[in-house]
Motif scaffolding. Structure first.
Motif, PDB file in Angstrom:
ATOM      1  N   LYS A 112      21.479 -33.374 -19.769  1.00 59.91           N
ATOM      2  CA  LYS A 112      20.529 -34.100 -19.347  1.00 59.91           C
ATOM      3  C   LYS A 112      19.210 -33.017 -19.081  1.00 59.91           C
ATOM      4  N   ASN A 113      19.773 -31.713 -18.303  1.00 58.16           N
ATOM      5  CA  ASN A 113      18.771 -30.443 -18.119  1.00 58.16           C
ATOM      6  C   ASN A 113      18.373 -30.100 -19.285  1.00 58.16           C
ATOM      7  N   CYS A 114      18.975 -29.980 -20.464  1.00 64.32           N
ATOM      8  CA  CYS A 114      18.749 -29.372 -21.614  1.00 64.32           C
ATOM      9  C   CYS A 114      17.850 -30.393 -22.299  1.00 64.32           C
ATOM     10  N   ILE A 115      17.946 -31.618 -22.346  1.00 66.17           N
ATOM     11  CA  ILE A 115      17.084 -32.560 -23.014  1.00 66.17           C
ATOM     12  C   ILE A 115      15.826 -32.665 -22.125  1.00 66.17           C
ATOM     13  N   ALA A 116      15.628 -32.332 -20.878  1.00 71.20           N
ATOM     14  CA  ALA A 116      14.621 -32.468 -20.138  1.00 71.20           C
ATOM     15  C   ALA A 116      13.623 -31.140 -20.415  1.00 71.20           C
ATOM     16  N   ILE A 142      14.485 -38.325 -29.082  1.00 70.80           N
ATOM     17  CA  ILE A 142      14.975 -37.290 -28.457  1.00 70.80           C
ATOM     18  C   ILE A 142      16.396 -37.759 -27.743  1.00 70.80           C
ATOM     19  N   GLU A 143      15.860 -38.629 -26.945  1.00 75.01           N
ATOM     20  CA  GLU A 143      17.353 -39.332 -26.146  1.00 75.01           C
ATOM     21  C   GLU A 143      18.086 -39.749 -27.105  1.00 75.01           C
ATOM     22  N   LYS A 144      17.607 -40.510 -28.319  1.00 75.90           N
ATOM     23  CA  LYS A 144      18.798 -41.371 -29.060  1.00 75.90           C
ATOM     24  C   LYS A 144      19.485 -40.666 -29.842  1.00 75.90           C
ATOM     25  N   TYR A 145      18.922 -39.258 -30.122  1.00 75.75           N
ATOM     26  CA  TYR A 145      19.798 -38.519 -31.382  1.00 75.75           C
ATOM     27  C   TYR A 145      20.343 -37.041 -30.630  1.00 75.75           C
ATOM     28  N   ILE A 146      19.568 -36.395 -29.766  1.00 73.84           N
ATOM     29  CA  ILE A 146      19.675 -35.206 -29.377  1.00 73.84           C
ATOM     30  C   ILE A 146      21.168 -35.273 -28.265  1.00 73.84           C
ATOM     31  N   TYR A 147      20.946 -36.015 -27.457  1.00 74.06           N
ATOM     32  CA  TYR A 147      21.909 -36.338 -26.610  1.00 74.06           C
ATOM     33  C   TYR A 147      23.616 -36.589 -27.168  1.00 74.06           C
ATOM     34  N   ALA A 148      23.610 -37.560 -28.273  1.00 73.99           N
ATOM     35  CA  ALA A 148      24.804 -37.497 -29.021  1.00 73.99           C
ATOM     36  C   ALA A 148      24.829 -36.118 -29.729  1.00 73.99           C
ATOM     37  N   ALA A 170      33.891 -42.321 -30.433  1.00 74.29           N
ATOM     38  CA  ALA A 170      33.299 -41.727 -29.118  1.00 74.29           C
ATOM     39  C   ALA A 170      32.331 -42.504 -28.602  1.00 74.29           C
ATOM     40  N   ASP A 171      32.331 -42.470 -27.144  1.00 76.10           N
ATOM     41  CA  ASP A 171      31.419 -43.396 -26.244  1.00 76.10           C
ATOM     42  C   ASP A 171      29.993 -43.497 -26.618  1.00 76.10           C
ATOM     43  N   ILE A 172      29.695 -41.935 -26.991  1.00 74.12           N
ATOM     44  CA  ILE A 172      28.384 -41.552 -27.317  1.00 74.12           C
ATOM     45  C   ILE A 172      28.212 -41.310 -28.820  1.00 74.12           C
ATOM     46  N   ARG A 173      27.470 -41.959 -29.308  1.00 78.15           N
ATOM     47  CA  ARG A 173      27.282 -41.758 -31.057  1.00 78.15           C
ATOM     48  C   ARG A 173      25.783 -41.938 -31.071  1.00 78.15           C
ATOM     49  N   PRO A 174      25.513 -41.251 -32.396  1.00 74.48           N
ATOM     50  CA  PRO A 174      24.101 -41.110 -32.855  1.00 74.48           C
ATOM     51  C   PRO A 174      23.675 -42.585 -32.982  1.00 74.48           C
ATOM     52  N   ALA A 175      22.191 -42.609 -32.853  1.00 79.39           N
ATOM     53  CA  ALA A 175      21.599 -44.088 -32.769  1.00 79.39           C
ATOM     54  C   ALA A 175      21.441 -44.568 -34.235  1.00 79.39           C
ATOM     55  N   GLU A 176      21.211 -45.890 -34.247  1.00 78.04           N
ATOM     56  CA  GLU A 176      21.148 -46.275 -35.955  1.00 78.04           C
ATOM     57  C   GLU A 176      22.252 -46.013 -36.639  1.00 78.04           C
TER      58      GLU A 176
END
Length: 523
Positions: A112-116, A142-148, A170-176
């Motif tokens: 989250k710090n990196c994305i911020a 950025i939230e939808k793709y970089i986080y994953a 995985a619980d966190i996967r790229p959007a779309e």
């Protein structure tokens, strides 16, 4: 090799730009601005995670293509525009915890710090203004793709029995649904079934026998994040669950590709096996517009849309993409739709091993369906033809000669000398005229005559199928005309006619009034 987001300043800059300097990856290669499906794959069951960057520097990394897709921008234009911004962002954000993100990283606070840091850098730059965008439009992408991308939580393969396993995604996967998981079996089993997933083998590279590339889409009701599969061994293919590998790939734009559900349900196959095909035309068109790893079939659609410049009829991209070619490994007895609706959104043409699904541009339109349902009769009892969904090729916007290159027609031609008659052949046409205009002429094998089958879908819609048919079998089926199964103009009615002279089923072979009457019949 560890997968990192900020590998080094120069390695990611090389991915984004076409430098003239020679590097290890691109030495003595011509740098071209061509976007292809990325080579970034995660080999889950190897115990290590490998980030592969191969080819020329013109290939944009997955996260650039994903954000370009999200913002509906050209991938190459975006990559070239952000080059200066990216260099300064690397210097700034690498000091704030955006470096050394290795596989398996689940430090959500650090991510989250990196994305911020990324978001703040975007707001302070000219990047958004260059594309006439606001930070509020960029931030969600950025939230939808970089986080994953930074969170390397990987899927896990869990054997249940020797024949059945499931994959916990995985619980966190790229959007779309911008991902795929490849199941690599040591050999090809007699039967491979899967649940809560669709197959996109038609678009996979370096595919070997026994590989299945599975994805999901937004119409899958089970949101548990689990894919289950079952295998049935043959005399030549057995293995242990520990020999199965899965490969996680976050570079696959699955939402834009033609997908198939699992079939058959058993071996030998049932008289008719049911399956569905998913295709989001709007997502495919968006992939074309953003130039993000466009498969060659989609590039053909873009080329056709520009043909008018040479004085030819213009073909809209969406119209072209609304046609799907189907190629089976062997000739089947029949392939038909099971979607019963007066506004049937597509038609099927073809025979044998090749068919054409023409959706009339209904797919992708507002309130239009993205799923099509079919019934497949292998004809296994006669030809021993057998295959599964991973063996079938689905081609969006196939070439104009798609049906003319059918293997079945060439095989049947060899039988012409010993038979002597040919029949009109078509599948699920709405009229005899449609069959003549869009069907083919098929030489019949010895002992075969011509059959016409009329299915009443609704009171105002009937579908006509014509083909060669064994005379004894055709006679037996035609006897049903005297039973309740043949009820002209009533939904669910199926009536059949048989004849034995050359092209005797080419015209209107039946008369439908209060009773169903066959013309030119040898009954």
């Amino acid at each position: 090799m560890d997968a990192t987001f900020f590998l080094t300043k120069w390695s990611l800059l090389i991915i984004l730009l076409c430098f003239q300097e020679k590097t290890l990856a691109c030495q003595q290669q011509v740098c071209r601005r061509r976007r292809q499906i990325s080579d970034e794959i995660v080999k889950v069951t190897d115990g290590t995670v490998k980030l592969e960057l191969r080819g020329c520097t013109g290939r944009s990394p997955t996260w650039v293509r994903q954000i370009a897709y999200c913002l509906n921008l050209s991938t190459i234009e975006m990559a070239l525009t952000i080059k200066d911004w990216y260099a300064s962002t690397y210097e700034k954000c690498s000091k704030q915890g955006c470096s050394n993100y290795v596989s398996g990283n689940k430090d959500n606070d650090a991510i989250k710090n990196c994305i911020a840091c990324w978001k703040g850098s975007v707001r302070e730059s000219e990047v958004t203004r260059n594309f006439n965008l606001t930070a509020q439009e960029v931030d969600p992408c950025i939230e939808k793709y970089i986080y994953a991308f930074l969170n390397k939580d990987l899927p896990i393969l869990n054997p249940e029995t020797r024949l059945k396993s499931h994959i916990d995604l995985a619980d966190i996967r790229p959007a779309e649904y911008w991902w795929s998981v490849r199941v690599e079996l040591p050999c090809k089993p007699k039967l491979f079934k899967y649940w809560n997933a669709y197959c996109i083998n038609s678009f996979a590279r370096d595919l070997k026998e026994g590989d299945y590339v599975l994805v999901q889409n937004n119409l899958i009701e089970d949101k548990s994040g689990r894919i289950t599969f079952f295998v049935q061994f043959s005399n030549t293919c057995t293995f242990e669950p520990e020999e199965v590998r899965i490969i996680w790939d976050e570079s696959t734009p699955a939402q834009s590709l033609v997908q198939s559900s699992a079939y058959p349900s058993q071996f030998p196959p049932a008289a008719e096996e049911n399956f569905s095909v998913y295709f989001d035309v709007d997502a495919a068109k968006r992939l074309i517009d953003t130039d993000g790893g466009v498969p060659k079939e989609f590039r053909r659609a873009r080329w056709q849309a520009k043909k008018s410049a040479r004085g030819k009829r213009q073909i809209e991209e969406k119209t072209a993409l609304a046609r799907i070619g189907v190629l089976f490994p062997c000739s089947v007895r029949s392939f038909r739709t099971t979607d019963i609706d007066v506004k049937l959104p597509y038609r099927i043409y073809g025979y044998g091993d090749r068919f054409l699904i023409d959706t009339d541009t209904i797919l992708g339109q507002e309130n239009g369906t993205k799923i099509m349902n079919f019934a497949l009769d292998y004809g296994f009892d006669e030809t021993r033809c057998f295959f599964d969904s991973g063996d079938t090729k689905l081609v969006p916007n196939p070439p104009s000669n798609w049906l003319k290159t059918s293997k079945a027609r060439h095989i049947m031609t060899e039988k012409k000398a010993s038979s002597g008659i040919s029949c009109a052949t078509c599948v699920n046409m709405r009229s005899d005229k449609d069959c003549l205009d869009r069907g083919v002429v098929t030489p019949c094998a010895p002992g075969e005559g011509c059959q016409t089958e009329v299915r009443q879908i609704t009171r105002n819609l009937k579908l006509i199928t014509k083909a060669c048919k064994q005379r004894i079998a055709c006679q037996a089926e035609s006897m049903g005309n005297a039973s309740p199964q043949c009820r002209p103009k009533e939904p669910g009615s199926v009536c059949r006619c048989c004849c034995s002279s050359n092209m005797c089923n080419a015209g209107n072979q039946h008369h439908t009034g209060d009773f169903f009457i066959c013309k030119n019949s040898f009954m």
